[in-house]
Design an enzyme around this catalytic site. Structure first.
Site, PDB file in Angstrom:
ATOM      1  N   HIS A 160       0.834  -1.211   0.000  1.00  0.00           N
ATOM      2  CA  HIS A 160       0.000   0.000   0.000  1.00  0.00           C
ATOM      3  C   HIS A 160       0.866   1.257   0.000  1.00  0.00           C
ATOM      4  CE1 HIS A 160       0.831   0.770   4.295  1.00  0.00           C
ATOM      5  NE2 HIS A 160       0.659  -0.518   4.489  1.00  0.00           N
ATOM      6  N   CYS A 176       3.206  -4.871   6.793  1.00  0.00           N
ATOM      7  CA  CYS A 176       2.854  -4.590   5.403  1.00  0.00           C
ATOM      8  C   CYS A 176       4.051  -4.000   4.650  1.00  0.00           C
ATOM      9  CB  CYS A 176       1.684  -3.622   5.336  1.00  0.00           C
ATOM     10  SG  CYS A 176       0.108  -4.370   5.817  1.00  0.00           S
TER      11      CYS A 176
END
Length: 358
Positions: A160, A176
């Site tokens: 992301h 992440c």
């Protein structure tokens, strides 16, 4: 035996001159730290799953095995190396683009996991829910920790954007993979659902340029998962035919620094003699092309006498100076005619082709 003199001389040189016998023995005994997927990652111009310029090897494959040809030339594929903190997108064996990323913090419950994944969700302008407080939801916008693009790859893990661009290049997330906003938007537009994503942790990165230049990088052990020694780095470089041109001291210093900076080794070319590829390669460095003596003498079935005191090679046709690299003997390609009665040239496909002189 025809090549007994050369073999004996090489043995003496290896034991007395360079000490490389201990290096090679250590390499043979070396067992790579267990990892989830790959033993090797090539930084640029990849040919993952085994073409000449890029290789991802299965964890059970030895680092010094030569790449095998890939049958898949079309599938998209993402490779993330958490040690290098880089994400690379491929189309088949062709590298499309490499991006810097941030990975999970170096804490047991926050490290980005290694393994095989795939994109299972794509979302534009996602909202973010605080895992510590599910009631705290941040809508899409400049304050959203996910940025403007989200690609889930499994569980709560995803690729992301970020509202903290200074974190890129560091271990900063909860697991992440963060990207600069312009980069994640670019990647998002390129990839499809179910695109495979492989995450590896490999501190040794080999780069092979389009002109067959080989360089290598050593990254810090941010996750404390992979200790390195000179034998292992030599073993990885061996798969590209350049290990003899990387001396032990320079490798040890490279490991000590672990600064992720480029170290140039040389240009490497397959040698083709009478239509057959030799077992060792030609290496060009500092404007000089070096040819492996033992490989040539064996292929040509020619007895070569080596005089270690003079570092001189003698054949039925003439003599030439010998050059020792980590216990291996080479000659300059300009001496190939006088010693072996062969002439070589580099072709447009980056092969060094030898032909016999008549």
């Amino acid at each position: 035996m025809m090549y007994r003199k050369l073999a004996i001389a090489l043995f003496i040189l290896a034991v007395c001159g360079t000490g490389s016998q201990q290096i090679n023995a250590a390499a043979d005994d070396y067992t790579r730290p267990e990892q989830n997927m790959a033993s090797q990652w090539i930084k640029s111009r990849p040919e993952f799953m085994g073409n000449p310029a890029f290789v991802i090897e299965d964890e059970n494959k030895k680092a010094d095995e030569k790449p095998q040809e890939s049958s898949d030339t079309s599938q998209q594929h993402i490779l993330i190396n958490t040690a290098a903190r880089q994400l690379t997108l491929f189309q088949g064996v062709r590298r499309i683009k490499t991006y810097p990323v941030a990975c999970g913090k170096a804490q047991p419950d926050m490290m980005t996991p290694s393994g095989h994944f795939k994109i299972i969700e794509k979302e534009v302008n996602p909202s973010w829910t605080d895992p510590q407080n599910p009631k705290h939801v941040v809508p899409a916008g400049p304050n959203n920790p996910l940025g403007q693009r989200w690609m889930r790859i499994g569980g709560n893990y995803g690729i992301h954007g970020t509202n903290a661009p200074n974190s890129i290049g560091h271990y900063a997330s909860h697991g992440c993979v963060r990207m600069h906003e312009k980069d994640v938007e670019d990647l998002f537009s390129r990839v499809k659902m179910h695109t495979p994503v492989d995450i590896v942790y490999d501190r040794v990165v080999i780069q092979r340029d389009d002109d067959h230049t080989i360089s290598y990088y050593v990254y810090p052990d941010g996750y404390k998962r992979q200790s390195l020694d000179t034998a292992y780095v030599k073993k990885v470089l061996h798969g590209y035919g350049v290990d003899t041109f990387a001396d032990e001291k320079s490798i040890a210093e490279k490991i000590r620094k672990s600064d992720g900076q480029q170290t140039y080794v040389g240009k490497v070319y397959d040698i083709i003699l009478d239509g057959k590829k030799l077992d060792k390669r030609a290496i060009r460095k500092d404007g000089i092309t070096y040819l492996p003596v033992d490989s040539l003498s064996s292929a040509l079935r020619m007895e070569i006498d080596f005089k270690p005191e003079e570092m001189l090679l003698q054949s039925p046709y003439g003599q030439a100076p010998a050059i020792s690299k980590s216990g291996e003997l080479y000659i300059k390609d300009t001496d190939a005619s006088g010693l072996f009665k062969v002439h070589g040239e580099l072709t447009s496909d980056y092969k060094y082709r030898l032909t016999a002189e008549h």
